[in-house]
Structures are given as structure tokens and as C-alpha cells.
Design a protein around this motif. Structure first.
Motif, PDB file in Angstrom:
ATOM      1  N   LEU A  62       0.810  -1.216   0.000  1.00 26.53           N
ATOM      2  CA  LEU A  62       0.000   0.000   0.000  1.00 26.53           C
ATOM      3  C   LEU A  62       0.844   1.268   0.000  1.00 26.53           C
ATOM      4  CD1 LEU A  62      -2.896  -0.849   2.490  1.00 26.53           C
ATOM      5  CD2 LEU A  62      -3.097  -0.410   0.048  1.00 26.53           C
ATOM      6  N   LEU A  63       2.142   1.125   0.208  1.00 22.89           N
ATOM      7  CA  LEU A  63       3.022   2.288   0.260  1.00 22.89           C
ATOM      8  C   LEU A  63       3.519   2.643  -1.127  1.00 22.89           C
ATOM      9  CD1 LEU A  63       5.202   1.394   3.381  1.00 22.89           C
ATOM     10  CD2 LEU A  63       2.969   2.509   3.319  1.00 22.89           C
ATOM     11  N   ASP A  64       3.843   3.920  -1.330  1.00 26.28           N
ATOM     12  CA  ASP A  64       4.446   4.300  -2.601  1.00 26.28           C
ATOM     13  C   ASP A  64       5.961   4.089  -2.529  1.00 26.28           C
ATOM     14  OD1 ASP A  64       5.605   6.518  -1.281  1.00 26.28           O
ATOM     15  OD2 ASP A  64       3.973   7.846  -1.877  1.00 26.28           O
TER      16      ASP A  64
ATOM     17  N   VAL B  31      -5.892   5.351  -2.726  1.00 25.33           N
ATOM     18  CA  VAL B  31      -5.607   6.640  -2.094  1.00 25.33           C
ATOM     19  C   VAL B  31      -4.137   6.985  -2.285  1.00 25.33           C
ATOM     20  CG1 VAL B  31      -5.491   7.891   0.093  1.00 25.33           C
ATOM     21  CG2 VAL B  31      -7.435   6.391  -0.394  1.00 25.33           C
ATOM     22  N   ALA B  32      -3.877   8.172  -2.792  1.00 28.08           N
ATOM     23  CA  ALA B  32      -2.499   8.613  -3.038  1.00 28.08           C
ATOM     24  C   ALA B  32      -2.122   9.724  -2.063  1.00 28.08           C
ATOM     25  CB  ALA B  32      -2.343   9.103  -4.472  1.00 28.08           C
ATOM     26  N   LEU B  33      -0.919   9.621  -1.517  1.00 26.51           N
ATOM     27  CA  LEU B  33      -0.353  10.645  -0.645  1.00 26.51           C
ATOM     28  C   LEU B  33       0.956  11.129  -1.248  1.00 26.51           C
ATOM     29  CD1 LEU B  33      -0.797   8.880   2.826  1.00 26.51           C
ATOM     30  CD2 LEU B  33      -2.375  10.484   1.736  1.00 26.51           C
TER      31      LEU B  33
ATOM     32  N   GLY C 211      -4.993  13.597  -5.802  1.00 24.98           N
ATOM     33  CA  GLY C 211      -5.871  12.815  -6.668  1.00 24.98           C
ATOM     34  C   GLY C 211      -7.300  12.809  -6.171  1.00 24.98           C
ATOM     35  N   ALA C 212      -7.864  11.620  -6.029  1.00 23.43           N
ATOM     36  CA  ALA C 212      -9.276  11.473  -5.662  1.00 23.43           C
ATOM     37  C   ALA C 212      -9.590  11.984  -4.262  1.00 23.43           C
ATOM     38  CB  ALA C 212      -9.688  10.001  -5.780  1.00 23.43           C
ATOM     39  N   VAL C 213      -8.578  12.188  -3.433  1.00 24.89           N
ATOM     40  CA  VAL C 213      -8.815  12.625  -2.045  1.00 24.89           C
ATOM     41  C   VAL C 213      -8.202  13.993  -1.768  1.00 24.89           C
ATOM     42  CG1 VAL C 213      -9.083  10.296  -1.116  1.00 24.89           C
ATOM     43  CG2 VAL C 213      -6.795  11.284  -1.299  1.00 24.89           C
TER      44      VAL C 213
END
Length: 259
Positions: free
Chosen positions: A38-40, A81-83, A101-103
Motif C-alpha cells: 500500500l506504500l508508494d 488513495v495517493a499521498l 488525486g481522488a482525495v
């Protein structure tokens, strides 16, 4: 639970009367490596730098819980979800993560101490959250580590308390101050004694700024968090007159968004 600085950046009419903030609380993940997917890339690189397993678990839990929480608000899986994290000083991949992005419409703050991780989210209002584990002091009174934290007014309020309550009051003031500096984006680059907050036994508020920073300061709404797992905490939200805090289960949102 409201704090207004003496020189707000915006006129009162443009401040939101009340802002709702969701705060998810969770124990650290026991197997952080299982969640690296889940991490970039930057987060995985940072994860490789941790030498202590607990520090790694707290970092990974914070990023994974943030994605699950934002996914819950946006109605999307945590994996979507992108951070993005970029230091405003050096441009490096560290500092406060921002939803994109979406958030992108939400604001995010993460804190952890002991085994507790807190993720706070608002829509459209920068915020800061801080949790700190309470450790019994070596001796009663004001611990030496707060010498450069307390302003004269804060120290007078602390020293007016019974000696056995002073260390706990100092910790409460610390969490309030760090939450404010996270919300403004200054972090610990700004000395903690550059502003005064209300006494620990009173509702949290910034009462005055003492620094010579040019321009007015934003209005700030604040709240203390409930004590969980031996940790105390505080929340600060910019450009709001009051904040309503909704405490949420981190374990539940992780189970819901990570299926």
C-alpha cells in the motif's frame, strides 16, 4: 474548544463557524512488512531506513491507516488513495503527507507515540494532531525538557498547580503546541515558546503569539483528545471558530478498507 489568535489572517466572517474533524485511533500493526504494497516508492524507501521494528511499525501504520481513513471518506479502497510528501524546506520526501488525486479535497495529519497511532482528517481546513505517551517523571515538578517550551505565562500556570500535577500539565501543553505548529505547517522549526496556549485545566486555545513573524496569524480552533493507551493528545484546525471531533476506530476502518 476554540482558539482564536489576536491577529487572525482572515476576517471572522470568512471563518467556518464549526469544522468537523474525524480522528482514527489504532494500535500499531504487528506485521508492517505485510502492508508494504500500500506504500508508494518513497515510503518504501523510507521504511528501509528504520532500524527499530517499533518505529517501522508506527510509520507504516500511520500511512496505511491514513489511506484507509481517506478511502472511507471518499468511498474508495485504501489502495486507490495517493499521498505525496515533500519537505517545504529541502524538497525531500519527508514531512507532512498531503492527500492528492481522488482525495485532494481533504487535509490530513498523522501522529504516533508508544503503540498508538492517530490520523486526523478535515475537509478544506489545514490541521495538526499530536499524541504523546505519558511517562511518570523522575521527580515531581516541571521536567527539565520543558525549559525551552513554556512561556512565562504557561510556566506560572503550571507552577500554580500541586507539584504532582505539573509534569502532566506540561505534557498537555506540549501536545497543544505541537498540534498548532503542525497545522500551520511550521513544525518544530518555530520555537514552542513563540506563542502561549491556555492552561492545561482549561479548554485549549492559542492566547497570543510572541514572535516577530510578519503578517497576521490564522484563527485556530482546538480540542484535546481523550486519553487512550496512556497517551494524551490535541488537535488544531485553521480558519475555524470551533471544531467537533469524531473519534473513530482505526481497527474497524482498516478491516473495512483493506479487504
Amino acid at each position: 474548544m476554540t482558539s482564536l489568535t489576536l491577529n487572525p489572517t482572515v476576517p471572522p466572517a470568512s471563518r467556518a463557524p464549526t469544522v468537523t474533524c474525524d480522528v482514527w485511533l489504532s494500535s500499531r500493526l504487528t506485521s508492517p512488512e505485510q502492508h508494504f504494497g500500500l506504500l508508494d516508492e518513497a515510503e518504501r524507501a523510507r521504511s528501509a531506513e528504520f532500524l527499530v521494528e517499533q518505529d517501522l511499525a508506527l510509520f507504516v501504520t500511520g500511512r496505511v491507516l491514513a489511506r484507509a481513513a481517506l478511502g472511507s471518506l471518499a468511498g474508495i479502497p485504501a489502495g486507490e488513495v495517493a499521498l505525496r510528501t515533500r519537505c517545504p524546506g529541502c524538497g525531500g520526501p519527508h514531512g507532512k503527507p498531503r492527500p492528492v488525486g481522488a482525495v485532494a479535497e481533504w487535509e490530513l495529519s498523522i501522529s504516533h507515540s508508544g503503540d498508538l497511532v492517530a490520523v486526523a482528517v478535515t475537509r478544506g481546513h489545514p490541521l495538526g494532531v499530536d499524541v504523546e505517551r505519558s511517562v511518570p517523571p523522575a521527580e515531581p515538578g516541571v521536567p527539565v525538557e520543558y525549559e525551552l517550551v513554556l512561556t512565562p505565562a504557561e510556566r506560572a500556570a503550571v507552577e500554580a498547580l500541586p507539584v504532582e500535577r505539573r509534569a502532566a500539565a506540561c505534557l498537555t501543553l506540549w501536545t497543544r503546541k505541537e498540534a498548532v505548529l503542525k497545522a500551520t505547517g511550521e513544525g518544530l522549526n518555530t520555537p514552542m515558546d513563540s506563542f502561549t496556549v491556555s492552561p492545561a485545566h482549561r479548554p485549549p486555545a492559542v492566547t497570543v503569539w510572541h514572535d516577530d513573524r510578519p503578517g497576521p496569524r490564522p484563527g485556530i480552533a482546538m480540542a484535546d483528545l481523550p486519553r487512550v493507551d496512556g497517551c494524551v493528545g490535541a488537535l488544531a484546525v485553521l480558519d475555524a471558530e470551533d471544531v467537533v471531533v469524531r473519534i473513530r476506530s482505526g481497527a474497524e476502518v482498516l478491516a473495512e478498507r483493506m479487504r
